[in-house]
Design a protein around this motif. Sequence first.
Motif, PDB file in Angstrom:
ATOM      1  N   GLY A   1       6.568  -5.452  -4.031  1.00  0.00           N
ATOM      2  CA  GLY A   1       7.283  -5.635  -2.819  1.00  0.00           C
ATOM      3  C   GLY A   1       8.024  -7.045  -2.667  1.00  0.00           C
ATOM      4  O   GLY A   1       8.068  -7.727  -3.429  1.00  0.00           O
ATOM      5  N   ALA A   2       8.768  -6.955  -1.398  1.00  0.00           N
ATOM      6  CA  ALA A   2       9.544  -8.067  -1.078  1.00  0.00           C
ATOM      7  C   ALA A   2      10.583  -8.609  -2.280  1.00  0.00           C
ATOM      8  O   ALA A   2      10.554  -9.975  -2.228  1.00  0.00           O
ATOM      9  CB  ALA A   2       8.556  -9.265  -0.748  1.00  0.00           C
ATOM     10  N   GLY A   3      11.261  -7.830  -3.048  1.00  0.00           N
ATOM     11  CA  GLY A   3      12.138  -8.241  -3.930  1.00  0.00           C
ATOM     12  C   GLY A   3      12.481  -7.284  -4.967  1.00  0.00           C
ATOM     13  O   GLY A   3      12.266  -6.036  -4.932  1.00  0.00           O
ATOM     14  N   ASN A   4      13.101  -7.835  -6.026  1.00  0.00           N
ATOM     15  CA  ASN A   4      13.726  -7.008  -7.248  1.00  0.00           C
ATOM     16  C   ASN A   4      12.809  -7.272  -8.565  1.00  0.00           C
ATOM     17  O   ASN A   4      12.694  -8.186  -9.063  1.00  0.00           O
ATOM     18  CB  ASN A   4      15.250  -7.350  -7.492  1.00  0.00           C
ATOM     19  CG  ASN A   4      15.539  -6.655  -8.478  1.00  0.00           C
ATOM     20  OD1 ASN A   4      15.095  -5.651  -9.117  1.00  0.00           O
ATOM     21  ND2 ASN A   4      17.013  -6.575  -8.485  1.00  0.00           N
TER      22      ASN A   4
ATOM     23  N   ALA B   1      13.717  -0.751   0.720  1.00  0.00           N
ATOM     24  CA  ALA B   1      14.038  -0.604   1.857  1.00  0.00           C
ATOM     25  C   ALA B   1      15.454  -0.341   2.251  1.00  0.00           C
ATOM     26  O   ALA B   1      15.937  -0.093   3.265  1.00  0.00           O
ATOM     27  CB  ALA B   1      13.599  -1.890   2.961  1.00  0.00           C
TER      28      ALA B   1
ATOM     29  N   MET C   1       7.348 -12.362  -4.303  1.00  0.00           N
ATOM     30  CA  MET C   1       7.568 -13.979  -3.784  1.00  0.00           C
ATOM     31  C   MET C   1       6.327 -14.799  -4.205  1.00  0.00           C
ATOM     32  O   MET C   1       6.204 -15.902  -3.874  1.00  0.00           O
ATOM     33  CB  MET C   1       7.684 -14.019  -2.378  1.00  0.00           C
ATOM     34  CG  MET C   1       8.915 -13.445  -1.927  1.00  0.00           C
ATOM     35  SD  MET C   1       9.695 -13.948  -0.147  1.00  0.00           S
ATOM     36  CE  MET C   1       8.550 -12.853   0.801  1.00  0.00           C
TER      37      MET C   1
ATOM     38  N   MET D   1       3.391  -8.573  -5.117  1.00  0.00           N
ATOM     39  CA  MET D   1       4.366  -9.186  -4.172  1.00  0.00           C
ATOM     40  C   MET D   1       5.236 -10.189  -4.929  1.00  0.00           C
ATOM     41  O   MET D   1       4.678 -11.235  -5.320  1.00  0.00           O
ATOM     42  CB  MET D   1       3.581 -10.005  -2.820  1.00  0.00           C
ATOM     43  CG  MET D   1       4.234  -9.914  -1.635  1.00  0.00           C
ATOM     44  SD  MET D   1       5.451 -11.298  -1.314  1.00  0.00           S
ATOM     45  CE  MET D   1       4.324 -12.713  -1.280  1.00  0.00           C
TER      46      MET D   1
ATOM     47  N   GLU E   1      10.329   2.389   2.471  1.00  0.00           N
ATOM     48  CA  GLU E   1       9.752   1.889   3.348  1.00  0.00           C
ATOM     49  C   GLU E   1      10.413   1.637   4.836  1.00  0.00           C
ATOM     50  O   GLU E   1      11.311   0.746   4.795  1.00  0.00           O
ATOM     51  CB  GLU E   1       9.010   0.431   3.083  1.00  0.00           C
ATOM     52  CG  GLU E   1       7.625   0.051   3.856  1.00  0.00           C
ATOM     53  CD  GLU E   1       7.074  -1.289   3.499  1.00  0.00           C
ATOM     54  OE1 GLU E   1       6.144  -1.242   2.708  1.00  0.00           O
ATOM     55  OE2 GLU E   1       7.480  -2.259   3.804  1.00  0.00           O
TER      56      GLU E   1
ATOM     57  N   GLY F   1       4.147  -5.930   8.287  1.00  0.00           N
ATOM     58  CA  GLY F   1       4.419  -6.997   7.345  1.00  0.00           C
ATOM     59  C   GLY F   1       5.919  -7.213   7.317  1.00  0.00           C
ATOM     60  O   GLY F   1       6.605  -6.857   8.164  1.00  0.00           O
ATOM     61  N   HIS F   2       6.301  -7.590   5.970  1.00  0.00           N
ATOM     62  CA  HIS F   2       7.788  -8.027   5.637  1.00  0.00           C
ATOM     63  C   HIS F   2       8.343  -6.550   5.714  1.00  0.00           C
ATOM     64  O   HIS F   2       8.014  -5.664   4.986  1.00  0.00           O
ATOM     65  CB  HIS F   2       7.852  -8.452   4.202  1.00  0.00           C
ATOM     66  CG  HIS F   2       9.040  -8.722   3.820  1.00  0.00           C
ATOM     67  ND1 HIS F   2      10.161  -9.517   4.447  1.00  0.00           N
ATOM     68  CD2 HIS F   2       9.933  -8.434   2.526  1.00  0.00           C
ATOM     69  CE1 HIS F   2      11.140  -9.576   3.871  1.00  0.00           C
ATOM     70  NE2 HIS F   2      10.937  -8.956   2.823  1.00  0.00           N
TER      71      HIS F   2
ATOM     72  N   VAL G   1       8.893  -9.953   9.829  1.00  0.00           N
ATOM     73  CA  VAL G   1       7.508  -9.617   9.596  1.00  0.00           C
ATOM     74  C   VAL G   1       7.033  -9.087  10.800  1.00  0.00           C
ATOM     75  O   VAL G   1       6.988  -9.600  11.719  1.00  0.00           O
ATOM     76  CB  VAL G   1       6.624 -10.855   9.106  1.00  0.00           C
ATOM     77  CG1 VAL G   1       5.260 -10.479   9.125  1.00  0.00           C
ATOM     78  CG2 VAL G   1       6.971 -11.520   7.734  1.00  0.00           C
TER      79      VAL G   1
ATOM     80  N   MET H   1      -1.246  -8.488  10.961  1.00  0.00           N
ATOM     81  CA  MET H   1       0.013  -7.682  10.271  1.00  0.00           C
ATOM     82  C   MET H   1      -0.490  -6.182  10.601  1.00  0.00           C
ATOM     83  O   MET H   1      -1.471  -5.918  10.355  1.00  0.00           O
ATOM     84  CB  MET H   1       0.441  -7.770   9.055  1.00  0.00           C
ATOM     85  CG  MET H   1       1.159  -8.893   8.656  1.00  0.00           C
ATOM     86  SD  MET H   1       1.564  -9.292   6.988  1.00  0.00           S
ATOM     87  CE  MET H   1       2.261 -11.034   7.007  1.00  0.00           C
TER      88      MET H   1
ATOM     89  N   MET I   1      19.204  -0.343  -3.027  1.00  0.00           N
ATOM     90  CA  MET I   1      17.921  -0.968  -3.827  1.00  0.00           C
ATOM     91  C   MET I   1      17.404   0.310  -4.580  1.00  0.00           C
ATOM     92  O   MET I   1      16.912   0.171  -5.835  1.00  0.00           O
ATOM     93  CB  MET I   1      16.888  -1.436  -3.045  1.00  0.00           C
ATOM     94  CG  MET I   1      15.981  -2.392  -3.633  1.00  0.00           C
ATOM     95  SD  MET I   1      16.992  -3.867  -4.249  1.00  0.00           S
ATOM     96  CE  MET I   1      15.562  -4.795  -4.973  1.00  0.00           C
TER      97      MET I   1
ATOM     98  N   VAL J   1       8.731  -0.826  -4.087  1.00  0.00           N
ATOM     99  CA  VAL J   1       8.975  -0.421  -2.707  1.00  0.00           C
ATOM    100  C   VAL J   1      10.283  -1.079  -2.228  1.00  0.00           C
ATOM    101  O   VAL J   1      10.476  -2.424  -2.701  1.00  0.00           O
ATOM    102  CB  VAL J   1       7.960  -1.340  -1.631  1.00  0.00           C
ATOM    103  CG1 VAL J   1       7.940  -0.983  -0.374  1.00  0.00           C
ATOM    104  CG2 VAL J   1       6.403  -0.640  -2.074  1.00  0.00           C
TER     105      VAL J   1
HETATM  106  O1  TUI Z   1       6.620  -6.372   0.844  1.00  0.00           O
HETATM  107  C1  TUI Z   1       6.426  -5.590   1.715  1.00  0.00           C
HETATM  108  N1  TUI Z   1       5.602  -5.887   2.625  1.00  0.00           N
HETATM  109  C2  TUI Z   1       4.984  -7.348   2.824  1.00  0.00           C
HETATM  110  S1  TUI Z   1       4.989  -8.653   1.849  1.00  0.00           S
HETATM  111  C3  TUI Z   1       3.935  -9.644   2.888  1.00  0.00           C
HETATM  112  S2  TUI Z   1       3.708 -11.101   2.228  1.00  0.00           S
HETATM  113  C4  TUI Z   1       4.702 -11.943   3.229  1.00  0.00           C
HETATM  114  N2  TUI Z   1       4.382 -12.683   4.135  1.00  0.00           N
HETATM  115  C5  TUI Z   1       4.935 -13.327   4.955  1.00  0.00           C
HETATM  116  C6  TUI Z   1       6.397 -13.690   4.819  1.00  0.00           C
HETATM  117  C7  TUI Z   1       6.913 -12.923   4.121  1.00  0.00           C
HETATM  118  C8  TUI Z   1       6.049 -11.848   2.914  1.00  0.00           C
HETATM  119  C9  TUI Z   1       3.895  -8.927   3.679  1.00  0.00           C
HETATM  120  N3  TUI Z   1       4.436  -7.604   4.039  1.00  0.00           N
HETATM  121  N4  TUI Z   1       6.721  -4.451   1.840  1.00  0.00           N
HETATM  122  C10 TUI Z   1       7.800  -3.941   0.744  1.00  0.00           C
HETATM  123  C11 TUI Z   1       9.207  -4.201   1.055  1.00  0.00           C
HETATM  124  N5  TUI Z   1       9.821  -4.803   0.250  1.00  0.00           N
HETATM  125  N6  TUI Z   1       9.688  -4.179   2.636  1.00  0.00           N
HETATM  126  C12 TUI Z   1      11.129  -4.486   1.853  1.00  0.00           C
HETATM  127  C13 TUI Z   1      11.252  -4.971   0.782  1.00  0.00           C
HETATM  128  C14 TUI Z   1      12.254  -5.321   0.101  1.00  0.00           C
HETATM  129  C15 TUI Z   1      13.092  -6.274   0.529  1.00  0.00           C
HETATM  130  C16 TUI Z   1      14.140  -6.870  -0.085  1.00  0.00           C
HETATM  131  C17 TUI Z   1      12.233  -4.857  -1.367  1.00  0.00           C
HETATM  132  C18 TUI Z   1      13.376  -5.662  -1.775  1.00  0.00           C
HETATM  133  C19 TUI Z   1      14.462  -6.263  -1.514  1.00  0.00           C
HETATM  134  O2  TUI Z   1      15.360  -6.710  -2.188  1.00  0.00           O
HETATM  135  C20 TUI Z   1      15.943  -7.997  -2.042  1.00  0.00           C
HETATM  136  C21 TUI Z   1      16.632  -8.194  -3.272  1.00  0.00           C
HETATM  137  O3  TUI Z   1      15.965  -9.228  -3.910  1.00  0.00           O
HETATM  138  O4  TUI Z   1      17.764  -8.002  -3.452  1.00  0.00           O
END
Ligand code: TUI
Length: 315
Positions: free
Chosen positions: A98-101, A121, A76, A74, A140, A146-147, A232, A279, A125, A119
Amino acid sequence: MHKMKTRITQLLGIEYPIIQGGMAWVAEHNLAAAVSEAGGLGLIGAGGAPAEFIREQIRKVKETTSNPFGVNLMLMNPEADAIAQIIVEEGVRVVTTGAGNPGKYMAMWKEAGVKVIPVIASVAMAKMMERGGADAVVAEGMESGGHIGSATTMTLVPQVVDAVKIPVIAAGGIADGRGFAASMMLGAEAVQMGTRFVVAKESIAHENYKKKLIGAKDIDSEVTGMSHGHPVRQIRNNMTREYVKLEREGAPFEELEKLTLGALRKAVVEGDTVNGTLMAGQIAGLVKKEQTCREMIEEIMAEAEKLLHGTVGVM
Ligand code: TUI
């Protein structure tokens, strides 16, 4: 059972194209090892955990299974750099992010022979990740727990499949053989499931959380955090009602954050279904019983085989 071959089973050296989601707190060594032992790909979800804890988790999975498994990073996580390094040091074969690059880790992982599966969205990306050397992507949809992003699985998966040459794994709203078969029809070569595995016998999620998930209906999830760009999805409870109310009143992020800090741990570890973050994806309404990971995977593959026989070139 039929062994379904796709580019993903080949790439990862697994029997069935089913990947377990990298759920923070839930996806620890017991669940990851059980999914991998059953022929899928188990993942340790790094979530916000310290780097050395992840190293221990990796070693525990290795003690339990010799099958391939992975780590979900993850991005972050404040210790993401150290975890990225540990993945290489411990010889982990697969990483999902997840949640970023994950761009800044790509060269290091590729050099070490780690298969990299971000992963994503969005189509943009997915293309960026392919250019950066990703081996596959998980597309996804916003049905996921989750996020989340904003596109649905039904719309995202075929658009990503058309946009990249690397294999695509579908995620979001998949929990049975029908969802698996539908994903194949959209062009995916594997699925990733989280919600169903939360209630696996081998999952350490608190009994109260599992009961809530099993009792949930189709429209029982709520998306919090829309107002500050970190949506989320979770099962509606006192905490989400309060959160959404504050969001409507225009509360600042700092105030909202007080409600969610440590709330995932509260739900998963303490079983606090009132103030915890439960979640789960929109498919929770379909998840009706606790089973072993092996039972889940075999049931899904048997159902999918019936549905897909003769329709796609893989079964
Ligand atoms: O990451 C997830 N699901 C998650 S992470 C998580 S921990 C969390 N808890 C509270 C608040 C925030 C996070 C709980 N669930 N799924 C994979 C996912 N990745 N979904 C969406 C994305 C994503 C979003 C933006 C991937 C890349 C992205 O790029 C942004 C950028 O950096 O350009």
